[in-house]
Design an enzyme around this catalytic site. Sequence first.
Site, PDB file in Angstrom:
ATOM      1  N   SER A 695       0.810  -1.223   0.000  1.00 53.50           N
ATOM      2  CA  SER A 695       0.000   0.000   0.000  1.00 53.50           C
ATOM      3  C   SER A 695       0.844   1.275   0.000  1.00 53.50           C
ATOM      4  O   SER A 695       0.309   2.353   0.175  1.00 53.50           O
ATOM      5  CB  SER A 695      -0.929   0.007   1.225  1.00 53.50           C
ATOM      6  N   LYS A 738      -6.517   3.009   8.643  1.00 53.72           N
ATOM      7  CA  LYS A 738      -5.676   4.070   8.071  1.00 53.72           C
ATOM      8  C   LYS A 738      -6.344   5.434   8.215  1.00 53.72           C
ATOM      9  O   LYS A 738      -5.685   6.441   8.478  1.00 53.72           O
ATOM     10  CB  LYS A 738      -5.388   3.760   6.611  1.00 53.72           C
TER      11      LYS A 738
END
Length: 788
Positions: A695, A738
């Site tokens: 990511s 996140k």
Amino acid sequence: MEDSIDPEFEGAAEVNERDIPAQLPVMAVRDVVVFNYMILPLFVGRPSSVGAVNEAMSRDKLIVLVAQKDAGVDEPGIKEIYHTGMVCMVMRTLKLPDGRLKVLVQAVNKARITNFAQEKPYLLADIELLHDDDVEEIGVEIEAMMRNVREQTEKILALKGIMSSDLMVVLNNVEEPGRLADLVVSNLQLKVSDSQSVLELLDPVARLRKVAEFLQKELEVSTVQARIQSEAKEEMGRSQREYFLREQLQALKKELGDVDERSQELEELRDKFNKGSFPKDVKKEGLKQLKRLEMMHPDASEASIIRTYIDWLQDVPWRKSSKDRLDLKVAREVLDADHYGLEKVKERILEYLAVRKLNKSSKGPILCFVGPPGVGKTSLGQSIARALGRKFHRLSLGGMRDEAEIRGHRRTYIGAMPGRIIQGLKTVESNNPVFMMDEIDKVGTDYRGDPSSALLEVLDPAQNTDFSDHYLNLPFDLSRVMFITTANMTDTIPAALLDRMEVIRLAGYTHEEKVEIAKRYLIPRQIKENGLKPNQIKFAEAAISRLITHYTREAGLRNLEREIGALCRKVARKIAEGGKGPYSISSRTLHGYLGPARYLPEAESEMIDRPGIATGLAWTEVGGEILYVEVSLMKGRGNLTLTGQLGEVMKESAQAALSYCRTRRKELKLEENYFDDLDIHIHVPAGAIPKDGPSAGVTMATALYSALAGKKVRPDVAMTGEITLRGRVLPIGGLKEKALAALRAEITTVVIPQHNKKDLEEIPKDLRDKITFVPVKNMEQILKMIFS
């Protein structure tokens, strides 16, 4: 309606065949076929049958009795009855207090129904009288057959214990084959279908021959039945004899003063097996081992092993369970009282309760709570047990490496024990507790076996109905247990084990949720644990908020509760030293109690102070984290250096980011051989912490592009996503974690892959209101937004 012998009814009636009309009421009877010359009492309760009897009494007292094919049918129709029966005279009737009729009937002539004239309210039919065929002469063969029938009947009645001298006198005096066949069948308990087949035969000799066949079969069955009863009686007699002898022996020993504690103890163990509720195989094995123990010397080493085994057999809750509280409203109140938020988890528990309420035999689900530390996974299991009204047991799997911890040890040495599963059930004394297995992602393996493989059977509803512990060596049904497992991450859980569980993710809490949880749960608990009273310490909401933002940085609540505990301890010391209080905790007094702030969110934006730095978002097993990527350009020979404890996936992301930026050379207005004389260093700070995951590609590409273009990245933007060589942005996981990390760092804009737009529905609305999520398909969109 049922038939029975009643001495109250006596006498007989004679009816001339010419007096029987061609149309008569019909009544169906259960479990009995009426034969000629029979006199029997009947209890009549069905409305149609009562109507038929009343009709017969109002006319000439004649009625046709036929057997019904299925005794379970309450109101048989035309198709549910046989059409060959017996014309009977109703001799007497008696009305009972419950509305039924007690009637006495005598069979006078066999008849066949040719047509039904009426079905409601009772059956009325046209009949044809039937007569037996004539027997010209009773020869030797017929005489032998009649004698055989008498002898077999006598044997069968003797075996069944219903032998009657009067009945045998009647049988010996009957000289007609048909009459003998009817008399025998009416006194033997044959199937209705067999008796009906005899009734419908008009040839007396053929009827007698068929009865002889039935008698032969019945004699064989009765002989076997009598033998079984005799053996059972003999076994029962032996057991009773042993019991009395044992009691007498105990009494003699007591009189002589020879009763020792060991004998008394063994007798108590035997009584516990005989009187307790144990499965058949458990009781059998227990008594077998007890018999072995009696024959051993008490000082033998194996005696202690067997004694311990017997104790375990008696202590394991084979059939002892707690009753589920299936009130969904109460369960919801319990869950809301114990936990703030977590709506998805609460809904799943209420769904389980609803299924249990509708289907009592449903198997327990295997739930797996996955989330960072401190989000309430274990305490949630305790709340589930309280909502269900079940016992709760917790088992920690972290660091477990021995398969015997799950399956138990074999009984080959003195220290052998059952596995932790059976031990836990014994502890809670219930076979349907809420069984929580913590840290299933941290199970190890070594030369002693693989515990995760042993858990495959435990956590499989299709297999755990017969879970076999090596120590008990008897099957135990685990399907009633509600297993809940917890993990920080699913990557280390074996795929086969993960497939057996329903994963429910707990991402973490927003700032507002943490404030509310602190006020409702953490502060009252810490005040109580530190010996304070609620009026001795007061927390301002601003102080709680500052405590969350400046003294903790986590997805869960563990450090927050630890800081609240530290504040309570300092106040407790002041009160113990003579202070009166109350003491108020405000945002201004936090520094005096806890020292300077450990985290400064406003300083995060200052990290982006020059080109070549970008903010990324990463997922870790402790929640979401901010990830800074720094890029430095130096003259050199075209080398790429990566530092910061990067894993293989992130190294590949850096290579892909470099390749993408090289394809943008013309837009960056760089010379063709620019990269040949350039060394690039990509660094991710906090180098001692290993970092990996798919990511960080877009963050690395943005930081590299920023360094090459000499443009500074917007400080209020964080990004997540993987990149391809063509610049396409690929989807990621852990979006909620996140987003919470971005919120803690006071970042207002988060760039996410277009494919993750659907995941925004799972993010709380208050979090979506504070952060602007920008879905993108490719790097061009990111660069345009970052540098415009």
